[in-house]
Motif scaffolding. Structure first.
Motif, PDB file in Angstrom:
ATOM      1  N   TYR A 186      49.639  71.475  72.099  1.00  0.00           N
ATOM      2  CA  TYR A 186      48.948  72.571  72.273  1.00  0.00           C
ATOM      3  C   TYR A 186      49.029  73.389  70.904  1.00  0.00           C
ATOM      4  CZ  TYR A 186      48.189  70.562  76.763  1.00  0.00           C
ATOM      5  OH  TYR A 186      48.039  70.117  77.915  1.00  0.00           O
ATOM      6  N   LEU A 204      36.739  71.603  67.961  1.00  0.00           N
ATOM      7  CA  LEU A 204      38.081  72.507  67.981  1.00  0.00           C
ATOM      8  C   LEU A 204      39.205  71.582  67.362  1.00  0.00           C
ATOM      9  CD1 LEU A 204      39.401  75.097  69.031  1.00  0.00           C
ATOM     10  CD2 LEU A 204      39.841  73.644  71.299  1.00  0.00           C
ATOM     11  N   ASP A 260      37.868  66.296  75.217  1.00  0.00           N
ATOM     12  CA  ASP A 260      38.189  67.275  74.446  1.00  0.00           C
ATOM     13  C   ASP A 260      37.046  67.597  73.471  1.00  0.00           C
ATOM     14  OD1 ASP A 260      40.505  67.683  75.628  1.00  0.00           O
ATOM     15  OD2 ASP A 260      41.635  66.517  74.563  1.00  0.00           O
ATOM     16  N   ASN A 261      37.192  68.592  72.936  1.00  0.00           N
ATOM     17  CA  ASN A 261      36.110  69.193  71.955  1.00  0.00           C
ATOM     18  C   ASN A 261      36.455  68.804  70.658  1.00  0.00           C
ATOM     19  OD1 ASN A 261      34.433  70.585  70.355  1.00  0.00           O
ATOM     20  ND2 ASN A 261      34.478  72.527  71.496  1.00  0.00           N
ATOM     21  N   GLU A 289      38.933  72.052  63.897  1.00  0.00           N
ATOM     22  CA  GLU A 289      39.403  73.395  63.353  1.00  0.00           C
ATOM     23  C   GLU A 289      40.765  73.466  63.231  1.00  0.00           C
ATOM     24  OE1 GLU A 289      39.033  77.018  62.053  1.00  0.00           O
ATOM     25  OE2 GLU A 289      37.195  75.621  62.256  1.00  0.00           O
ATOM     26  N   ILE A 290      41.353  72.739  64.169  1.00  0.00           N
ATOM     27  CA  ILE A 290      42.888  72.699  64.339  1.00  0.00           C
ATOM     28  C   ILE A 290      43.575  71.853  63.076  1.00  0.00           C
ATOM     29  CG2 ILE A 290      44.958  71.564  65.633  1.00  0.00           C
ATOM     30  CD1 ILE A 290      43.310  72.208  68.222  1.00  0.00           C
ATOM     31  N   SER A 346      48.191  80.639  66.401  1.00  0.00           N
ATOM     32  CA  SER A 346      47.008  80.372  65.454  1.00  0.00           C
ATOM     33  C   SER A 346      47.002  81.161  64.336  1.00  0.00           C
ATOM     34  CB  SER A 346      45.709  80.753  66.592  1.00  0.00           C
ATOM     35  OG  SER A 346      45.731  81.906  66.905  1.00  0.00           O
TER      36      SER A 346
END
Length: 157
Positions: free
Chosen positions: A122, A79, A75-76, A82-83, A126
């Protein structure tokens, strides 16, 4: 996303949400080990820690709170950061500069905001505005103060 932990700089767990199945024994071990690992890292070290079983911990410290997420090695990390930042933005918008006491005394609202934002590991929604609208509707249904009106008056909405 396997789990999300929110804890203080002293390692006290303030919020946890599990997105994968763990036994109670595994959960207790994670709740003990992860804050210890993260809290003992130096400030200039990376916010990503290679952990066990093909997982890595991605964490970010905001004031006295540390937000930590366990994700797969593939996984990034950016990202995930950012979450985490979006969740903090949602908490800030709702509570007005969130602090540890807001999470302690309003943990059900912190969980509700998290559930509006992330579902099943998930990102579900957003949009900050839609998440806050859902929280305002929940507050209205509960008969609480109209948070949306207060946020508009302050200029945060």
């Amino acid at each position: 996303m396997n789990f999300l932990l929110l804890f203080s700089r002293q390692g006290k767990i303030r919020l946890h949400r599990w997105y994968q199945a763990y036994s109670e024994k595994e959960r207790r071990k994670i709740l003990k080990d992860v804050p210890y690992i993260v809290c003992n890292r130096k400030p200039r070290m990376s916010n990503v820690v290679e952990w066990s079983n093909g997982l890595k911990l991605v964490y970010k410290r905001y004031a006295s709170l540390i937000f930590c997420v366990a994700v797969e090695n593939e996984d990034n990390e950016l990202l995930v950061l950012e979450i985490i930042h979006r969740y903090v933005e949602l908490l800030d918008a709702y509570f007005g500069n969130v602090c540890e006491l807001d999470v302690i005394f309003n943990f059900e609202k912190a969980y509700h905001i998290l559930d509006e934002f992330i579902l099943g590991g998930y990102v579900q929604e957003s949009s900050r505005k839609l998440c806050l609208d859902a929280m305002c509707e929940a507050d209205l249904l509960a008969g609480e103060v109209d948070v949306k009106k207060i946020l508009e008056e302050v200029g945060l909405y």
